[in-house]
Scaffold this motif. Sequence first.
Motif, mmCIF file in Angstrom:
data_model
loop_
_atom_site.group_PDB
_atom_site.id
_atom_site.type_symbol
_atom_site.label_atom_id
_atom_site.label_comp_id
_atom_site.label_asym_id
_atom_site.label_seq_id
_atom_site.Cartn_x
_atom_site.Cartn_y
_atom_site.Cartn_z
ATOM 1 N N SER A 100 0.824 -1.208 0.000
ATOM 2 C CA SER A 100 0.000 0.000 0.000
ATOM 3 C C SER A 100 0.862 1.264 0.000
ATOM 4 C CB SER A 100 -0.930 -0.006 1.217
ATOM 5 O OG SER A 100 -1.634 1.207 1.322
ATOM 6 N N LEU A 101 1.950 1.235 0.760
ATOM 7 C CA LEU A 101 2.850 2.384 0.792
ATOM 8 C C LEU A 101 3.542 2.587 -0.546
ATOM 9 C CD1 LEU A 101 4.438 1.883 4.332
ATOM 10 C CD2 LEU A 101 2.900 3.720 3.643
ATOM 11 N N VAL A 102 3.930 1.484 -1.215
ATOM 12 C CA VAL A 102 4.572 1.596 -2.527
ATOM 13 C C VAL A 102 3.617 2.208 -3.540
ATOM 14 C CG1 VAL A 102 5.546 0.264 -4.439
ATOM 15 C CG2 VAL A 102 6.207 -0.264 -2.093
ATOM 16 N N GLU A 103 2.350 1.802 -3.485
ATOM 17 C CA GLU A 103 1.356 2.376 -4.396
ATOM 18 C C GLU A 103 1.201 3.876 -4.165
ATOM 19 O OE1 GLU A 103 -2.138 0.142 -3.658
ATOM 20 O OE2 GLU A 103 -1.471 -1.641 -4.781
ATOM 21 N N GLN A 104 1.462 4.344 -2.937
ATOM 22 C CA GLN A 104 1.382 5.769 -2.631
ATOM 23 C C GLN A 104 2.700 6.496 -2.892
ATOM 24 O OE1 GLN A 104 0.024 6.184 1.429
ATOM 25 N NE2 GLN A 104 -1.640 4.729 1.138
ATOM 26 N N GLY A 105 3.699 5.756 -3.391
ATOM 27 C CA GLY A 105 4.975 6.386 -3.689
ATOM 28 C C GLY A 105 5.941 6.419 -2.522
ATOM 29 N N GLN A 106 5.665 5.627 -1.478
ATOM 30 C CA GLN A 106 6.542 5.572 -0.317
ATOM 31 C C GLN A 106 7.153 4.169 -0.228
ATOM 32 O OE1 GLN A 106 4.738 7.029 3.324
ATOM 33 N NE2 GLN A 106 3.182 8.121 2.160
ATOM 34 N N PHE A 107 8.467 4.144 -0.120
ATOM 35 C CA PHE A 107 9.175 2.872 -0.024
ATOM 36 C C PHE A 107 9.615 2.677 1.426
ATOM 37 C CE2 PHE A 107 9.539 4.324 -4.362
ATOM 38 C CZ PHE A 107 9.195 3.193 -5.082
ATOM 39 N N ALA A 108 9.184 1.575 2.023
ATOM 40 C CA ALA A 108 9.456 1.343 3.438
ATOM 41 C C ALA A 108 9.653 -0.141 3.685
ATOM 42 C CB ALA A 108 8.309 1.868 4.301
ATOM 43 N N THR A 109 10.371 -0.427 4.768
ATOM 44 C CA THR A 109 10.554 -1.800 5.225
ATOM 45 C C THR A 109 9.619 -2.049 6.406
ATOM 46 O OG1 THR A 109 12.309 -1.186 6.763
ATOM 47 C CG2 THR A 109 12.961 -1.732 4.502
ATOM 48 N N ILE A 110 9.641 -3.254 6.914
ATOM 49 C CA ILE A 110 8.732 -3.582 8.016
ATOM 50 C C ILE A 110 9.154 -2.887 9.314
ATOM 51 C CG2 ILE A 110 8.054 -5.790 7.027
ATOM 52 C CD1 ILE A 110 9.993 -7.136 8.947
ATOM 53 N N ASN A 111 10.402 -2.428 9.394
ATOM 54 C CA ASN A 111 10.872 -1.732 10.595
ATOM 55 C C ASN A 111 10.815 -0.215 10.448
ATOM 56 O OD1 ASN A 111 11.530 -4.138 11.968
ATOM 57 N ND2 ASN A 111 13.476 -4.275 10.858
ATOM 58 N N HIS A 112 10.201 0.254 9.378
ATOM 59 C CA HIS A 112 10.134 1.699 9.135
ATOM 60 C C HIS A 112 9.086 2.336 10.059
ATOM 61 C CE1 HIS A 112 10.463 5.431 6.891
ATOM 62 N NE2 HIS A 112 9.144 5.485 6.850
ATOM 63 N N PRO A 113 9.453 3.397 10.821
ATOM 64 C CA PRO A 113 8.465 4.071 11.678
ATOM 65 C C PRO A 113 7.536 4.954 10.853
ATOM 66 C CG PRO A 113 10.603 5.142 11.892
ATOM 67 C CD PRO A 113 10.809 3.951 11.008
ATOM 68 N N LEU A 114 6.302 5.017 11.253
ATOM 69 C CA LEU A 114 5.281 5.771 10.524
ATOM 70 C C LEU A 114 4.768 6.932 11.361
ATOM 71 C CD1 LEU A 114 3.211 2.720 9.215
ATOM 72 C CD2 LEU A 114 4.894 4.050 7.918
ATOM 73 N N GLU A 115 4.410 8.014 10.672
ATOM 74 C CA GLU A 115 3.788 9.144 11.350
ATOM 75 C C GLU A 115 2.306 8.861 11.561
ATOM 76 O OE1 GLU A 115 4.511 12.714 9.245
ATOM 77 O OE2 GLU A 115 6.667 12.753 9.684
ATOM 78 N N LEU A 116 1.721 9.603 12.499
ATOM 79 C CA LEU A 116 0.347 9.320 12.899
ATOM 80 C C LEU A 116 -0.631 9.510 11.736
ATOM 81 C CD1 LEU A 116 -1.453 8.544 15.281
ATOM 82 C CD2 LEU A 116 -1.724 10.963 15.770
ATOM 83 N N GLU A 117 -0.457 10.579 10.938
ATOM 84 C CA GLU A 117 -1.363 10.815 9.821
ATOM 85 C C GLU A 117 -1.274 9.675 8.809
ATOM 86 O OE1 GLU A 117 -3.636 13.096 9.540
ATOM 87 O OE2 GLU A 117 -3.098 13.887 11.512
ATOM 88 N N ASN A 118 -0.075 9.174 8.573
ATOM 89 C CA ASN A 118 0.101 8.059 7.657
ATOM 90 C C ASN A 118 -0.542 6.797 8.208
ATOM 91 O OD1 ASN A 118 0.959 7.082 5.226
ATOM 92 N ND2 ASN A 118 3.131 7.038 5.741
ATOM 93 N N ILE A 119 -0.433 6.608 9.517
ATOM 94 C CA ILE A 119 -1.050 5.435 10.159
ATOM 95 C C ILE A 119 -2.569 5.475 9.994
ATOM 96 C CG2 ILE A 119 -1.487 4.344 12.394
ATOM 97 C CD1 ILE A 119 1.356 5.189 13.196
ATOM 98 N N LYS A 120 -3.157 6.643 10.204
ATOM 99 C CA LYS A 120 -4.614 6.777 10.062
ATOM 100 C C LYS A 120 -5.046 6.494 8.623
ATOM 101 C CE LYS A 120 -5.305 10.097 13.837
ATOM 102 N NZ LYS A 120 -5.759 11.466 14.201
ATOM 103 N N ARG A 121 -4.261 6.972 7.658
ATOM 104 C CA ARG A 121 -4.605 6.758 6.252
ATOM 105 C C ARG A 121 -4.498 5.281 5.881
ATOM 106 N NH1 ARG A 121 -1.961 10.661 4.580
ATOM 107 N NH2 ARG A 121 0.041 9.620 4.188
ATOM 108 N N ILE A 122 -3.461 4.604 6.344
ATOM 109 C CA ILE A 122 -3.296 3.170 6.053
ATOM 110 C C ILE A 122 -4.411 2.366 6.707
ATOM 111 C CG2 ILE A 122 -1.792 1.185 6.451
ATOM 112 C CD1 ILE A 122 0.577 3.121 6.265
ATOM 113 N N ALA A 123 -4.743 2.705 7.968
ATOM 114 C CA ALA A 123 -5.813 1.975 8.658
ATOM 115 C C ALA A 123 -7.141 2.127 7.923
ATOM 116 C CB ALA A 123 -5.926 2.475 10.098
ATOM 117 N N ALA A 124 -7.427 3.343 7.447
ATOM 118 C CA ALA A 124 -8.669 3.554 6.697
ATOM 119 C C ALA A 124 -8.671 2.760 5.393
ATOM 120 C CB ALA A 124 -8.844 5.043 6.413
ATOM 121 N N HIS A 125 -7.495 2.601 4.774
ATOM 122 C CA HIS A 125 -7.388 1.831 3.531
ATOM 123 C C HIS A 125 -7.773 0.371 3.750
ATOM 124 C CE1 HIS A 125 -5.900 0.696 -0.425
ATOM 125 N NE2 HIS A 125 -5.135 -0.242 0.141
ATOM 126 N N PHE A 126 -7.497 -0.161 4.922
ATOM 127 C CA PHE A 126 -7.830 -1.556 5.238
ATOM 128 C C PHE A 126 -9.114 -1.673 6.056
ATOM 129 C CE2 PHE A 126 -3.219 -1.656 4.525
ATOM 130 C CZ PHE A 126 -3.143 -2.668 3.570
#
Length: 652
Positions: free
Chosen positions: A92-118
């Motif tokens: 989901s992050l790659v589709e949004q143009g963000q490249f991250a690993t499983i240990n990558h920390p996320l900001e709160l706004e990004n967390i809310k957006r990802i949670a809403a996506h699922f």
Amino acid sequence: MPRPGGPGIRRGIPGRPPTGPGRPRGPGFRRPRPPQRRKRDLEALRENRFQKRRLKAEVPKAKNTEIFASDGTTVKELAEKLGIRASQIVKSLVEQGQFATINHPLELENIKRIAAHFGATATELTFEEEAVLDIDQDENLEDIEIRPPVVTIMGHVDHGKTSLLDAIRSTNVAGREAGGITQAIGAYHVTKDDKRIVFIDTPGHEAFTKMRAQGASVTDVVVLVVAADDGVMPQTVEAIDHAKSAKVPIIVAVNKIDVPKADPDRVRQQLADRGLVPEDWGGDTIFCPVSAKTHEGLDNLLEMINLVAEIRELKANPSRSAIGVVLEAKLDRGMGPVATVLTQNGTLRVGDTFVVGAVLGKVRAMMNDRGRKVKEAGPSSAVLVLGLGALAEPGDQLSVIKDTGRAKKIVEYREEKAREQAMAQTARVTLQQFQEQLAKGRAKELSIILKSDFQGSATVLQDTLAKLTSEKVKVRVIHSGVGAIKESDILLAITASAVVVGFNVRPERSAAALADREGIDIRLHTVIYELVDELKLALAGLLDPIRREEFLGRARVLEVFNITNVGTVAGCMLEEGVALSNASARLLRDNVVVHTGKLDSLRRFKDDVKEVRAGQECGMHFERYNDIKKSDEIELFKTIEIKQDINELIPV
């Protein structure tokens, strides 16, 4: 015989079967479909392909539709909270143009957006709150027990707060304080009727508002100390506001009842006007007349504190991991960064790994208020903690974390966020802004390097100095730190043309020698209001003095004389005031200023004089100016300079 291609023969096209009714057709021949049927087939094919892609890219639904998360939550932790695979979040992050690993920390706004996506909802929860929630869910109710109350001593400066606590502890803390006032938060333990009470002594000077607010935020009971001979003062009212905002009960200790001018009833009336009505007047506020000098009423005060604590039913779980708050922090030469920590719940033990703000630490040793080493500190215990990786900030929450790897990630994320905020606050001047500053004139500025013995004092001093800034003069603390004044501080002062201010600290020998060689001004103080007063005087010295004209007199030109080697001399009658030989003069013609300058000479008859009074005739000659005519007026004045007062410029 018909010729080839003639009207009797139809020549076929090579590679195409012959057409026409009754003609033979090859094995690969298909009858053309009608256009409408072909269109329907293409649409069905596209729909089928779209359905396959949609089924292949269908977003999985989160198993947990409501989660709690905080800034810095990693992709792996978020996947565990949502109940989905971490690869889905990475995708989901790659589709949004963000490249991250499983240990990558996320900001709160990004967390809310990802949670809403699922299909889930994420609620903000700080790490400390999340740690408390996790422990509360696993907590055994049988382990909860009564904990000691935390009592904060508040009141106006010099009303006897520390002396009262000294009387309770039978010690002498106030005698060691500079200027007789407390300038750091102290925490002490007292036992009454086999019940332990924790006291927090907060400073009373107005500059320590932030410290007092921190004291009220961690307390269970506030003891408001009011001098019987002085009554309610500004910091008394401020302490009441802090206690009310913290929603904690207030016990009023009317101190100094042994002095001749004591008037406890006046104190009761003043406090009743501010909502603290005594119990014997029909209110709900406990009043305890006490004397720190004679120890009168101290037992009653402690009994009232225990009574209020019993009513509140204060409880904690000593079996859980510790959660506390930093009351004060400093840099000790022998022990390194240390912090005074009040454990609010759980037990802090030697060897525990903890996170406090953006600082990672491990408890190497702990000392109580008497300076004795202890191995553990239960709920409502104030201890000096050794083992911090860096200097903590007063008010930061301390949380013990068993997973060291997770603790490091939290600290790294908070450090990164702190760096981003610091860079965002850095002022970058554009060319346009620079041109505007040039047009308006450069502002006067006093650069300061501040060193203090405690981090809390440094923070309060920095806030206090910032309030001295006005439109005409600016105070800029370019560096603030804890500990002795070092060579690096002097080198920074040389580069920035700054003044070094030390509060309860001294310069090292090498630093003092360097300051003497380079002419760097070092100001050392032990009392905060003396420091503020001195800086006010320094700021007033930076201000340009106000120039004001003072009227001296007025003369009328009766005759004009041209004298060789001198020039034009005006024969005048001084109509009012006085004329001085060193005065400035303004030549008026029909009430229009023709010339402004200095008098070159002032004469009575043929003699040079220093002064001419009203009603006398005199001769006046201007410096380098001769265009004087009969009936002109000469206005005499002098310019005086008035030193500006910094207090008038500082906004209230």
